[in-house]
Design a protein around this motif. Structure first.
Motif, PDB file in Angstrom:
ATOM      1  N   HIS A  23       0.424  -1.802  -0.287  1.00 42.84           N
ATOM      2  CA  HIS A  23      -0.279   0.381   0.167  1.00 42.84           C
ATOM      3  C   HIS A  23       0.819   1.539   0.292  1.00 42.84           C
ATOM      4  O   HIS A  23       0.422   2.442  -0.443  1.00 42.84           O
ATOM      5  CB  HIS A  23      -1.137   0.193   0.951  1.00 42.84           C
ATOM      6  CG  HIS A  23      -2.159  -0.837   1.103  1.00 42.84           C
ATOM      7  ND1 HIS A  23      -3.083  -0.957  -0.133  1.00 42.84           N
ATOM      8  CD2 HIS A  23      -2.444  -2.074   1.619  1.00 42.84           C
ATOM      9  CE1 HIS A  23      -3.810  -1.945   0.395  1.00 42.84           C
ATOM     10  NE2 HIS A  23      -3.646  -3.083   1.393  1.00 42.84           N
ATOM     11  N   LEU A  24       1.837   1.178   0.611  1.00 40.81           N
ATOM     12  CA  LEU A  24       2.584   2.565   0.958  1.00 40.81           C
ATOM     13  C   LEU A  24       3.244   2.735  -0.804  1.00 40.81           C
ATOM     14  O   LEU A  24       3.488   4.003  -0.500  1.00 40.81           O
ATOM     15  CB  LEU A  24       3.585   2.276   1.739  1.00 40.81           C
ATOM     16  CG  LEU A  24       3.435   2.367   3.445  1.00 40.81           C
ATOM     17  CD1 LEU A  24       4.111   2.125   4.199  1.00 40.81           C
ATOM     18  CD2 LEU A  24       3.618   3.753   3.667  1.00 40.81           C
ATOM     19  N   HIS A  25       3.802   1.539  -1.174  1.00 37.58           N
ATOM     20  CA  HIS A  25       4.105   1.607  -2.621  1.00 37.58           C
ATOM     21  C   HIS A  25       3.218   2.390  -3.394  1.00 37.58           C
ATOM     22  O   HIS A  25       3.794   2.980  -4.183  1.00 37.58           O
ATOM     23  CB  HIS A  25       4.647   0.386  -3.040  1.00 37.58           C
ATOM     24  CG  HIS A  25       5.514   0.539  -4.580  1.00 37.58           C
ATOM     25  ND1 HIS A  25       5.127  -0.388  -5.572  1.00 37.58           N
ATOM     26  CD2 HIS A  25       6.484   1.157  -5.021  1.00 37.58           C
ATOM     27  CE1 HIS A  25       5.876  -0.167  -6.255  1.00 37.58           C
ATOM     28  NE2 HIS A  25       6.854   1.280  -6.526  1.00 37.58           N
ATOM     29  N   PHE A  26       2.066   2.091  -3.345  1.00 36.58           N
ATOM     30  CA  PHE A  26       0.979   2.521  -4.252  1.00 36.58           C
ATOM     31  C   PHE A  26       0.934   3.452  -4.058  1.00 36.58           C
ATOM     32  O   PHE A  26       1.143   4.478  -5.066  1.00 36.58           O
ATOM     33  CB  PHE A  26      -0.351   1.592  -4.315  1.00 36.58           C
ATOM     34  CG  PHE A  26      -0.650   0.705  -4.886  1.00 36.58           C
ATOM     35  CD1 PHE A  26      -0.362   1.400  -6.754  1.00 36.58           C
ATOM     36  CD2 PHE A  26      -0.963  -0.102  -4.616  1.00 36.58           C
ATOM     37  CE1 PHE A  26      -1.162   0.946  -7.114  1.00 36.58           C
ATOM     38  CE2 PHE A  26      -1.713  -1.253  -6.029  1.00 36.58           C
ATOM     39  CZ  PHE A  26      -1.263  -0.665  -7.525  1.00 36.58           C
ATOM     40  N   ILE A  27       1.005   4.123  -2.881  1.00 33.15           N
ATOM     41  CA  ILE A  27       1.054   5.575  -2.637  1.00 33.15           C
ATOM     42  C   ILE A  27       2.613   6.418  -2.844  1.00 33.15           C
ATOM     43  O   ILE A  27       1.568   7.526  -3.644  1.00 33.15           O
ATOM     44  CB  ILE A  27       0.983   5.905  -0.836  1.00 33.15           C
ATOM     45  CG1 ILE A  27      -0.413   5.677  -0.437  1.00 33.15           C
ATOM     46  CG2 ILE A  27       0.927   7.564  -0.422  1.00 33.15           C
ATOM     47  CD1 ILE A  27      -0.673   5.729   1.358  1.00 33.15           C
ATOM     48  N   ALA A  28       3.599   5.803  -2.902  1.00 32.84           N
ATOM     49  CA  ALA A  28       4.743   6.341  -3.024  1.00 32.84           C
ATOM     50  C   ALA A  28       4.234   7.098  -4.992  1.00 32.84           C
ATOM     51  O   ALA A  28       4.899   7.385  -5.484  1.00 32.84           O
ATOM     52  CB  ALA A  28       5.905   6.070  -2.748  1.00 32.84           C
ATOM     53  N   LYS A  29       3.880   5.779  -5.281  1.00 29.03           N
ATOM     54  CA  LYS A  29       3.770   5.456  -7.152  1.00 29.03           C
ATOM     55  C   LYS A  29       3.222   6.915  -7.100  1.00 29.03           C
ATOM     56  O   LYS A  29       3.040   7.577  -8.698  1.00 29.03           O
ATOM     57  CB  LYS A  29       3.820   3.851  -7.547  1.00 29.03           C
ATOM     58  CG  LYS A  29       3.276   4.007  -9.004  1.00 29.03           C
ATOM     59  CD  LYS A  29       4.711   4.478  -9.659  1.00 29.03           C
ATOM     60  CE  LYS A  29       4.553   4.562 -11.708  1.00 29.03           C
ATOM     61  NZ  LYS A  29       5.761   4.866 -11.985  1.00 29.03           N
ATOM     62  N   ASN A  30       2.046   6.788  -6.809  1.00 30.51           N
ATOM     63  CA  ASN A  30       1.036   7.768  -7.068  1.00 30.51           C
ATOM     64  C   ASN A  30       1.220   9.246  -7.159  1.00 30.51           C
ATOM     65  O   ASN A  30       0.991   9.612  -7.404  1.00 30.51           O
ATOM     66  CB  ASN A  30      -0.157   7.938  -6.243  1.00 30.51           C
ATOM     67  CG  ASN A  30      -1.064   6.731  -6.552  1.00 30.51           C
ATOM     68  OD1 ASN A  30      -1.177   6.115  -7.549  1.00 30.51           O
ATOM     69  ND2 ASN A  30      -2.536   5.750  -5.813  1.00 30.51           N
ATOM     70  N   ILE A  31       2.404   9.071  -5.616  1.00 31.17           N
ATOM     71  CA  ILE A  31       2.674  10.873  -5.498  1.00 31.17           C
ATOM     72  C   ILE A  31       3.581  10.788  -7.021  1.00 31.17           C
ATOM     73  O   ILE A  31       3.430  12.046  -7.436  1.00 31.17           O
ATOM     74  CB  ILE A  31       3.724  10.984  -4.351  1.00 31.17           C
ATOM     75  CG1 ILE A  31       2.311  10.883  -3.238  1.00 31.17           C
ATOM     76  CG2 ILE A  31       4.127  12.507  -4.456  1.00 31.17           C
ATOM     77  CD1 ILE A  31       3.206  10.805  -1.835  1.00 31.17           C
ATOM     78  N   GLU A  32       4.419   9.978  -7.231  1.00 29.61           N
ATOM     79  CA  GLU A  32       5.380  10.225  -8.554  1.00 29.61           C
ATOM     80  C   GLU A  32       4.704  10.496  -9.822  1.00 29.61           C
ATOM     81  O   GLU A  32       4.735  11.566 -10.413  1.00 29.61           O
ATOM     82  CB  GLU A  32       5.929   8.928  -8.797  1.00 29.61           C
ATOM     83  CG  GLU A  32       7.174   9.024  -9.372  1.00 29.61           C
ATOM     84  CD  GLU A  32       7.012   8.324 -11.132  1.00 29.61           C
ATOM     85  OE1 GLU A  32       6.903   8.772 -11.753  1.00 29.61           O
ATOM     86  OE2 GLU A  32       5.883   7.385 -10.799  1.00 29.61           O
ATOM     87  N   ARG A  33       3.427   9.996  -9.366  1.00 28.98           N
ATOM     88  CA  ARG A  33       2.213  10.227 -10.225  1.00 28.98           C
ATOM     89  C   ARG A  33       2.019  11.789 -10.604  1.00 28.98           C
ATOM     90  O   ARG A  33       1.520  12.465 -12.278  1.00 28.98           O
ATOM     91  CB  ARG A  33       1.482   9.000 -11.048  1.00 28.98           C
ATOM     92  CG  ARG A  33       1.745   8.097 -11.002  1.00 28.98           C
ATOM     93  CD  ARG A  33       1.027   7.038 -12.506  1.00 28.98           C
ATOM     94  NE  ARG A  33       1.056   5.706 -12.840  1.00 28.98           N
ATOM     95  CZ  ARG A  33       1.292   4.519 -12.563  1.00 28.98           C
ATOM     96  NH1 ARG A  33       0.033   4.928 -11.627  1.00 28.98           N
ATOM     97  NH2 ARG A  33       1.810   3.636 -12.941  1.00 28.98           N
ATOM     98  N   MET A  34       1.784  12.359  -9.221  1.00 27.20           N
ATOM     99  CA  MET A  34       1.094  14.124  -9.037  1.00 27.20           C
ATOM    100  C   MET A  34       2.501  14.792  -9.832  1.00 27.20           C
ATOM    101  O   MET A  34       1.565  14.926 -10.443  1.00 27.20           O
ATOM    102  CB  MET A  34       0.890  14.006  -7.615  1.00 27.20           C
ATOM    103  CG  MET A  34      -0.439  13.520  -6.817  1.00 27.20           C
ATOM    104  SD  MET A  34      -0.360  14.014  -5.214  1.00 27.20           S
ATOM    105  CE  MET A  34      -1.519  13.102  -4.791  1.00 27.20           C
TER     106      MET A  34
END
Lengths: 241, 241
Positions: free
Chosen positions: B191-202
């Motif tokens: 889940h944390l990895h997804f969050i980090a990836k989502n911020i990278e996409r932001m």
């Protein structure tokens, strides 16, 4: 100049729009092939095919740029109103969505180049190919629904996105299990999980195309009754031991 | 009607555009707050704040819809040409990008609600907050660069995306390590990895806003010299034992 020779103007507007639509269809064909080839390269561990998918994304990006430019030119020169205007804006959104799907296919192919160097994960690449195939079928129908202004087909595409979401949710759980069973699977599963998530996102973009078609045909965005997507953010599977 | 009372038409076009820009700025403010609050709710394990972020996304979506409608209305009524047309199309793209960033913040908040039920992962939420803060700063500057037509600031935003990518790459490796060390960390790290990836996409979406500004000001999309992003698809870290 308006009202003067307006038949001629309408005819050339139609011709311009048709030319742009032909490019959208060409783009759709390239993106569909990229999605299928990316999945095939993963399943067959075919690095060369993965490389082709990566290289092929440039052509998709260029088509999107051309569609954008030609839409802007069409808006500036023909100054379409009402329905025609809406059509041009829809075309721009469809091409943006297709370009994003192409990006995901490219990303998938990149990860394939990494995954071929690792131990394969049982059954994963077959499941991913099935997901990719489902999305590719949706894309074909979404583009057909645009050309035919077929609201029913567009609705059908929206509903099928739910199946893709379910496939993704099942894979997410499976990858968690594999990782917990054997830490040597972790790196490969992280990449496979990304690929699965990217296909799920492709489905969202295709759904967005279908929704644009519905908007274009009915003047209203569909109510958000579509069964909701990625459930893994509600996942609470705790690990024993 | 063209050429008749054209000063009046120009003035009302400007007024309409300003009203739309005000909505974009409002949207930007909401999205910035959502990104920061989502990160804060994760760090403080504050479910209530996470719930607020999730609920708040509706207002962002509605603003985007309104911007779209008003841009379409502006195109239809005022039929702007050349630079004005380009401005309207840019505004539509900026609002689409902001809406996507808002979606990612919402998704982050959803995962926060799940993560608070799990054992925290050392240092992760602090690192994620720093990433979110960096993206929020980029977003602020990207919107400023739009309002001021400041190409230099927009270029600066593009370059800073590289730092966000590096933060993401470091976190990716860290999560892999945590998962390998202890399988009980796997679900939380996913889940944390997804969050980090989502911020990278932001960050990618904000970069896209900056690129739109450059296009608007110079007529050309920046050359793709931007240092490339997510390196984890080239990650080959094999797991020992």
């Amino acid at each position: 100049m308006p009202n003067q020779d307006s038949k001629h103007i309408v005819a050339s507007y139609d011709r311009d729009l048709e030319a742009i639509q032909a490019q959208i269809m060409k783009m759709g064909g390239l993106v569909e092939a990229a999605v299928l080839d990316a999945a095939k390269s993963l399943e067959r561990r075919d690095e060369e095919l993965a490389e082709q998918v990566r290289a092929g994304d440039k052509a998709i990006d260029e088509l999107e740029e051309r569609v954008n430019e030609e839409c802007a030119r069409l808006l500036a020169l023909r100054q379409p109103a009402a329905t025609d205007l809406r059509t041009v804006l829809t075309v721009m959104k469809i091409s943006a969505n297709l370009e994003r799907v192409g990006d995901y296919a490219k990303n998938m192919a990149k990860r394939t180049s990494v995954l071929v160097q690792m131990q394969p994960i049982d059954g994963a690449s077959g499941a991913i190919r099935r997901m990719a195939k489902a999305v590719e079928g949706m894309m074909k129908d979404a583009l057909d629904s645009y050309i035919q202004r077929d609201v029913e087909l567009a609705q059908d595409v929206r509903m099928r996105d739910h199946e893709v979401d379910q496939m993704y949710n099942a894979l997410f759980r499976q990858f968690l299990t594999f990782m917990m069973e054997d830490p040597r699977n972790i790196t490969a599963c992280m990449h496979l999980h990304f690929i699965a998530k990217n296909i799920e996102r492709m489905g969202d973009h295709v759904t967005s195309i279908a929704e644009q078609v519905i908007y274009l045909a009915t003047g209203e965005m569909p109510e958000d009754t579509r069964p909701k997507s990625d459930l893994t953010s509600f996942e609470t599977t705790e690990v024993e031991g």
